[in-house]
Design a protein around this motif. Sequence first.
Motif: not given
Length: 435
Positions: A155-166, A358-365, A425-432
């Motif tokens: 329920d929020n947004i990025w601060i730039s064009k780069k993906p983010a975790l809040t 890890r999910a961000v790295q997979t999708v956005f590189g 993200f579903f997949y990466e959670l399952s790897q924890l």
Amino acid sequence: MQTTAEVSGSGLDLIFKYIDEQQNEFVQMSNGQSVHLPPVILAELKKDPKKPTLCIYGHVDVQPAKKEDGWTTDPYTLTEINGNLYGRGASDNKGPVLAWLHAVEAYQSLKQELPVNIKFIIEGMEEAGSNGLDTLTEQRNMTFFSDVDYIVISDNIWISKKPALTYGTRGNCYFFVEVEGQKQDMHSGVFGGSVHEAMTDLIALLDSLVESSGHILIPAINEAVAPLTEEEKKRYQGIQFDLEVHKKDCGVTKFLFDTKEEILQHRWRYPSLSIHGIEGAFFETGTKTVIPRKVTGKFSIRLVPNMDPSEVEKQVTEYLHKVFAERNSPNQLKVTMPISAKPWLADVSDPQFVAGRRAVQTVFGVDPDLICEGSTIPIARNFQDVTGKSIMMLPIGGADDGEHSQNEKMSRSNYIQGTKLFAAFFYELSQLPHK
């Protein structure tokens, strides 16, 4: 009472549970009117006890919008223009809610087993402060939330064009400052200069709250603010944020501070005070020479970690009464705080943040920026305090989406890539590691 209904036709094997008891609860509006709380939807997919369980929170209520407010499209009809999806709720928060559903549907369409158990909690009162949801969370803590491992909010947004975790949001204390004078409105030509005017008192009170530099003048209000650590300082330095682009997006020529780090810190980790309006004052076009008998000023203070709403309420109330007493006015002052919400802060080393990266790295590189949110999302702190579960915000909205503004949007690209991000993200959670 609780009813259950199967949802079909979309490919989603969901069971929606409507919480009927919430429909019998009322909320008191600021105008004195009592209204029914809408139902909250709790839903879950088929469970596998060997898998971790993710609870996804979202809301489907929106801020009011009218075409005549400056929208170029009908705000309640989703319209695509030049790769952007315009409409109220496109980014806040209907778009992300639908993206989560599409991420689930992608697994089902491919006949692949979901790597995690999924639960949903979807409400319709977030824009009004999530009334009733804190009580519902407590009621369902030992049932619906009992097997939840992670709670995610988008329920929020990025601060730039780069993906983010809040990992944090500010809290909020909203105040009404009411000054009441004579028994009725008066003609300024007849009574001006001979009575203590409520509006004059109110303006003086509002002016005493904050300096032009943004510094809050209420004594001791800043004493609880946590000191800036070296680790946090480095985190700010690495965030992608262009001040000049931000100025252009905001339509301003100058900010209160000159560096990226200062701007972000004062948006996220320092308190701020904003004055929002005056009720009872003449505000229409033209002229009106009236002395209003009663006026109410409205302002809010955004809280940061270690600040407690009850203590802030005490500090504000005592300070305003002190300033008012110094004016020797016979008018009546009343200070109330109708809304309060605590700030929220998560541990960025939490396993859920590892999965998010890890999910961000997979999708956005790229590695995501770790950011905070200057606004308030009360349910994050409520979930954290009541359930004790891991909370993370995983936004997919762009920095220019215009939440709460005219022409709110989400880009088609962000929506598609965001849906992929949720699926990853579903997949990466399952790897924890999971008990």
